[in-house]
Design a protein around this motif. Structure first.
Motif, PDB file in Angstrom:
ATOM      1  N   CYS A  92     -42.998 -22.911  15.558  1.00 14.74           N
ATOM      2  CA  CYS A  92     -43.822 -22.557  14.395  1.00 14.74           C
ATOM      3  C   CYS A  92     -43.320 -21.277  13.749  1.00 14.74           C
ATOM      4  CB  CYS A  92     -45.283 -22.398  14.797  1.00 14.74           C
ATOM      5  SG  CYS A  92     -46.086 -23.952  15.189  1.00 14.74           S
ATOM      6  N   LYS A  93     -42.920 -20.310  14.574  1.00 15.95           N
ATOM      7  CA  LYS A  93     -42.440 -19.037  14.048  1.00 15.95           C
ATOM      8  C   LYS A  93     -41.140 -19.242  13.271  1.00 15.95           C
ATOM      9  CE  LYS A  93     -42.578 -14.305  15.392  1.00 15.95           C
ATOM     10  NZ  LYS A  93     -42.885 -13.362  16.409  1.00 15.95           N
ATOM     11  N   SER A  94     -40.239 -20.094  13.795  1.00 13.59           N
ATOM     12  CA  SER A  94     -38.979 -20.337  13.087  1.00 13.59           C
ATOM     13  C   SER A  94     -39.230 -21.117  11.795  1.00 13.59           C
ATOM     14  CB  SER A  94     -37.972 -21.063  13.985  1.00 13.59           C
ATOM     15  OG  SER A  94     -38.412 -22.369  14.263  1.00 13.59           O
ATOM     16  N   ASN A  95     -40.227 -21.989  11.773  1.00 14.37           N
ATOM     17  CA  ASN A  95     -40.590 -22.705  10.547  1.00 14.37           C
ATOM     18  C   ASN A  95     -41.124 -21.729   9.495  1.00 14.37           C
ATOM     19  OD1 ASN A  95     -39.826 -25.206  11.471  1.00 14.37           O
ATOM     20  ND2 ASN A  95     -41.881 -25.830  12.078  1.00 14.37           N
ATOM     21  N   ASP A  96     -41.962 -20.766   9.930  1.00 13.98           N
ATOM     22  CA  ASP A  96     -42.484 -19.747   9.013  1.00 13.98           C
ATOM     23  C   ASP A  96     -41.354 -18.897   8.447  1.00 13.98           C
ATOM     24  OD1 ASP A  96     -45.045 -20.641   9.485  1.00 13.98           O
ATOM     25  OD2 ASP A  96     -45.564 -19.025  10.884  1.00 13.98           O
ATOM     26  N   LEU A  97     -40.397 -18.545   9.304  1.00 10.42           N
ATOM     27  CA  LEU A  97     -39.255 -17.742   8.871  1.00 10.42           C
ATOM     28  C   LEU A  97     -38.423 -18.517   7.849  1.00 10.42           C
ATOM     29  CD1 LEU A  97     -37.616 -15.144   9.187  1.00 10.42           C
ATOM     30  CD2 LEU A  97     -36.398 -16.241  11.066  1.00 10.42           C
ATOM     31  N   PHE A  98     -38.165 -19.795   8.138  1.00  8.08           N
ATOM     32  CA  PHE A  98     -37.395 -20.630   7.214  1.00  8.08           C
ATOM     33  C   PHE A  98     -38.132 -20.772   5.881  1.00  8.08           C
ATOM     34  CE2 PHE A  98     -36.437 -24.797   5.362  1.00  8.08           C
ATOM     35  CZ  PHE A  98     -35.064 -24.646   5.168  1.00  8.08           C
ATOM     36  N   SER A  99     -39.430 -21.000   5.952  1.00  6.70           N
ATOM     37  CA  SER A  99     -40.236 -21.144   4.738  1.00  6.70           C
ATOM     38  C   SER A  99     -40.214 -19.855   3.914  1.00  6.70           C
ATOM     39  CB  SER A  99     -41.669 -21.509   5.118  1.00  6.70           C
ATOM     40  OG  SER A  99     -42.482 -21.572   3.981  1.00  6.70           O
ATOM     41  N   GLY A 100     -40.327 -18.713   4.596  1.00  7.76           N
ATOM     42  CA  GLY A 100     -40.277 -17.424   3.905  1.00  7.76           C
ATOM     43  C   GLY A 100     -38.930 -17.190   3.240  1.00  7.76           C
ATOM     44  N   MET A 101     -37.849 -17.551   3.935  1.00  8.68           N
ATOM     45  CA  MET A 101     -36.506 -17.396   3.361  1.00  8.68           C
ATOM     46  C   MET A 101     -36.326 -18.317   2.158  1.00  8.68           C
ATOM     47  SD  MET A 101     -34.731 -15.047   4.656  1.00  8.68           S
ATOM     48  CE  MET A 101     -33.071 -15.433   4.206  1.00  8.68           C
TER      49      MET A 101
ATOM     50  N   HIS B  16     -30.408  -5.946   7.408  1.00  8.24           N
ATOM     51  CA  HIS B  16     -31.860  -5.974   7.259  1.00  8.24           C
ATOM     52  C   HIS B  16     -32.275  -5.272   5.958  1.00  8.24           C
ATOM     53  CE1 HIS B  16     -36.039  -5.258   9.290  1.00  8.24           C
ATOM     54  NE2 HIS B  16     -36.071  -6.256   8.450  1.00  8.24           N
ATOM     55  N   TYR B  17     -31.595  -4.183   5.627  1.00  5.08           N
ATOM     56  CA  TYR B  17     -31.862  -3.455   4.375  1.00  5.08           C
ATOM     57  C   TYR B  17     -31.725  -4.380   3.165  1.00  5.08           C
ATOM     58  CZ  TYR B  17     -30.777  -0.650   0.271  1.00  5.08           C
ATOM     59  OH  TYR B  17     -30.753  -0.146  -1.000  1.00  5.08           O
ATOM     60  N   TYR B  18     -30.610  -5.112   3.081  1.00  4.10           N
ATOM     61  CA  TYR B  18     -30.383  -5.972   1.914  1.00  4.10           C
ATOM     62  C   TYR B  18     -31.401  -7.114   1.848  1.00  4.10           C
ATOM     63  CZ  TYR B  18     -26.177  -3.463   0.691  1.00  4.10           C
ATOM     64  OH  TYR B  18     -25.304  -2.483   0.305  1.00  4.10           O
ATOM     65  N   ARG B  19     -31.777  -7.628   3.008  1.00  5.98           N
ATOM     66  CA  ARG B  19     -32.782  -8.690   3.012  1.00  5.98           C
ATOM     67  C   ARG B  19     -34.123  -8.165   2.499  1.00  5.98           C
ATOM     68  NH1 ARG B  19     -36.050 -10.335   6.992  1.00  5.98           N
ATOM     69  NH2 ARG B  19     -34.888  -9.311   8.645  1.00  5.98           N
ATOM     70  N   LEU B  20     -34.533  -6.980   2.972  1.00  5.40           N
ATOM     71  CA  LEU B  20     -35.794  -6.388   2.514  1.00  5.40           C
ATOM     72  C   LEU B  20     -35.715  -5.957   1.050  1.00  5.40           C
ATOM     73  CD1 LEU B  20     -36.880  -4.215   5.583  1.00  5.40           C
ATOM     74  CD2 LEU B  20     -37.845  -6.394   4.829  1.00  5.40           C
ATOM     75  N   ARG B  21     -34.564  -5.439   0.641  1.00  6.77           N
ATOM     76  CA  ARG B  21     -34.412  -5.023  -0.764  1.00  6.77           C
ATOM     77  C   ARG B  21     -34.568  -6.228  -1.700  1.00  6.77           C
ATOM     78  NH1 ARG B  21     -28.921  -3.642  -3.653  1.00  6.77           N
ATOM     79  NH2 ARG B  21     -28.949  -5.876  -3.421  1.00  6.77           N
ATOM     80  N   ASP B  22     -33.915  -7.333  -1.350  1.00  8.28           N
ATOM     81  CA  ASP B  22     -34.042  -8.537  -2.172  1.00  8.28           C
ATOM     82  C   ASP B  22     -35.481  -9.030  -2.218  1.00  8.28           C
ATOM     83  OD1 ASP B  22     -31.365  -8.395  -2.676  1.00  8.28           O
ATOM     84  OD2 ASP B  22     -30.816 -10.171  -1.506  1.00  8.28           O
ATOM     85  N   GLN B  23     -36.165  -8.956  -1.085  1.00  3.85           N
ATOM     86  CA  GLN B  23     -37.569  -9.370  -1.031  1.00  3.85           C
ATOM     87  C   GLN B  23     -38.415  -8.470  -1.936  1.00  3.85           C
ATOM     88  OE1 GLN B  23     -39.300  -9.135   2.889  1.00  3.85           O
ATOM     89  NE2 GLN B  23     -41.304  -9.801   2.180  1.00  3.85           N
ATOM     90  N   ALA B  24     -38.198  -7.157  -1.867  1.00  2.00           N
ATOM     91  CA  ALA B  24     -38.975  -6.216  -2.683  1.00  2.00           C
ATOM     92  C   ALA B  24     -38.704  -6.430  -4.170  1.00  2.00           C
ATOM     93  CB  ALA B  24     -38.636  -4.777  -2.285  1.00  2.00           C
TER      94      ALA B  24
ATOM     95  N   ASN C   8     -37.542 -17.631  -5.409  1.00  2.00           N
ATOM     96  CA  ASN C   8     -37.976 -16.549  -6.310  1.00  2.00           C
ATOM     97  C   ASN C   8     -36.803 -15.803  -6.916  1.00  2.00           C
ATOM     98  OD1 ASN C   8     -40.700 -17.041  -5.993  1.00  2.00           O
ATOM     99  ND2 ASN C   8     -40.915 -15.620  -4.293  1.00  2.00           N
ATOM    100  N   ARG C   9     -35.707 -15.752  -6.203  1.00  2.00           N
ATOM    101  CA  ARG C   9     -34.519 -15.065  -6.721  1.00  2.00           C
ATOM    102  C   ARG C   9     -33.716 -15.966  -7.654  1.00  2.00           C
ATOM    103  NH1 ARG C   9     -30.039 -11.522  -3.577  1.00  2.00           N
ATOM    104  NH2 ARG C   9     -28.997 -10.877  -5.467  1.00  2.00           N
ATOM    105  N   GLY C  10     -34.025 -17.256  -7.655  1.00  5.62           N
ATOM    106  CA  GLY C  10     -33.327 -18.187  -8.533  1.00  5.62           C
ATOM    107  C   GLY C  10     -32.035 -18.707  -7.940  1.00  5.62           C
ATOM    108  N   ILE C  11     -31.838 -18.522  -6.637  1.00  3.23           N
ATOM    109  CA  ILE C  11     -30.615 -18.988  -5.986  1.00  3.23           C
ATOM    110  C   ILE C  11     -30.731 -20.475  -5.655  1.00  3.23           C
ATOM    111  CG2 ILE C  11     -29.196 -18.745  -3.896  1.00  3.23           C
ATOM    112  CD1 ILE C  11     -29.958 -15.743  -3.958  1.00  3.23           C
ATOM    113  N   VAL C  12     -31.935 -20.892  -5.283  1.00  2.10           N
ATOM    114  CA  VAL C  12     -32.187 -22.277  -4.892  1.00  2.10           C
ATOM    115  C   VAL C  12     -33.229 -22.872  -5.824  1.00  2.10           C
ATOM    116  CG1 VAL C  12     -33.093 -23.717  -3.002  1.00  2.10           C
ATOM    117  CG2 VAL C  12     -31.665 -21.744  -2.476  1.00  2.10           C
ATOM    118  N   GLU C  13     -33.031 -24.168  -6.162  1.00  4.13           N
ATOM    119  CA  GLU C  13     -34.025 -24.864  -6.984  1.00  4.13           C
ATOM    120  C   GLU C  13     -35.311 -25.069  -6.189  1.00  4.13           C
ATOM    121  OE1 GLU C  13     -32.280 -28.598  -8.053  1.00  4.13           O
ATOM    122  OE2 GLU C  13     -31.345 -27.765  -9.843  1.00  4.13           O
ATOM    123  N   ASP C  14     -36.424 -25.095  -6.900  1.00  9.34           N
ATOM    124  CA  ASP C  14     -37.710 -25.358  -6.270  1.00  9.34           C
ATOM    125  C   ASP C  14     -37.938 -26.868  -6.274  1.00  9.34           C
ATOM    126  OD1 ASP C  14     -40.286 -25.473  -5.347  1.00  9.34           O
ATOM    127  OD2 ASP C  14     -41.067 -23.953  -6.728  1.00  9.34           O
ATOM    128  N   LYS C  15     -37.671 -27.501  -5.138  1.00 10.01           N
ATOM    129  CA  LYS C  15     -37.761 -28.969  -5.029  1.00 10.01           C
ATOM    130  C   LYS C  15     -39.198 -29.480  -5.171  1.00 10.01           C
ATOM    131  CE  LYS C  15     -33.389 -29.633  -4.157  1.00 10.01           C
ATOM    132  NZ  LYS C  15     -32.501 -30.206  -5.121  1.00 10.01           N
TER     133      LYS C  15
END
Length: 198
Positions: free
Chosen positions: A5-14, A162-170, A20-27
């Motif tokens: 469940c935790k890995s599914n949440d992580l995948f969903s969050g990614m 980790h910095y770049y991942r959080l920066r992109d999220q912010a 949101n960044r426009g890298i992947v289409e929203d299926k």
């Protein structure tokens, strides 16, 4: 089971972050044209937010320099802010278009800066990691200090990855707040950002 469940949440969050960044289409959007338009809009929102953050210090500087610039243009030193406003009122009464345009420009600039500050306040209040995301954005783009990448990593106690991942999220969160309901003042700044980028 809990690990799965935790890995599914992580995948969903990614996936949400990439959408949101426009890298992947929203299926989840069935219409291909609408899906593509949304992806392009998300890409531009992320890009414009990052560009606006990179120019934040320059925008603040422009606003701080405004009274001096007006004093030079009107060829008159001012003793106080009241003197500036009194003279501006006089120039506007004389129908001085240059001063009028300058005031309109500074007003739009101030509104965009207020909008960025509002988005930063919302980011800081995000449950769980809002304070950390805000501090990352603050140290990267806003602090008066000129910190290099390693100094930022040290202060935040983060790895570069980790910095770049959080920066992109912010930035993705800020872009949603900034561009979800753009108005003519933000459109003005989008044009300005495009000019700065060129």
């Amino acid at each position: 089971m809990a690990k799965k469940c935790k890995s599914n949440d992580l995948f969903s969050g990614m996936m949400d972050l990439l959408i949101n960044r426009g890298i992947v289409e929203d299926k989840r959007i069935s219409n291909p044209q609408v899906r593509l338009d949304k992806q392009k809009r998300n890409q531009m929102a992320f890009h414009n937010t990052e560009l606006l953050l990179k120019q934040y210090k320059n925008i603040v500087w422009m606003i701080e320099c405004f009274p001096e610039t007006i004093a030079e243009e009107l060829e008159q030193p001012f003793e106080s802010v009241d003197d500036v406003f009194e003279r501006l009122d006089l120039e506007l009464a004389k129908d001085n278009k240059r001063v009028e345009h300058r005031l309109e420009s500074i007003k739009k600039t101030r509104l965009v800066l207020d909008r960025v500050n509002d988005a930063l306040t919302v980011l800081k209040k995000k449950p769980d990691d809002g304070e950390r995301l805000y501090n990352l954005i603050y140290l990267t783009y806003i602090t008066p200090e000129n910190l290099n990448h390693n100094e930022i990593l040290f202060r935040l106690n983060l790895s570069s990855r980790h910095y770049y991942r959080l920066r992109d999220q912010a930035i993705a969160i800020l872009s949603i707040r900034l561009w979800s309901a753009p108005d003519k003042d933000t459109e003005f700044w989008l044009d300005m950002l495009a000019a700065i980028e060129e």
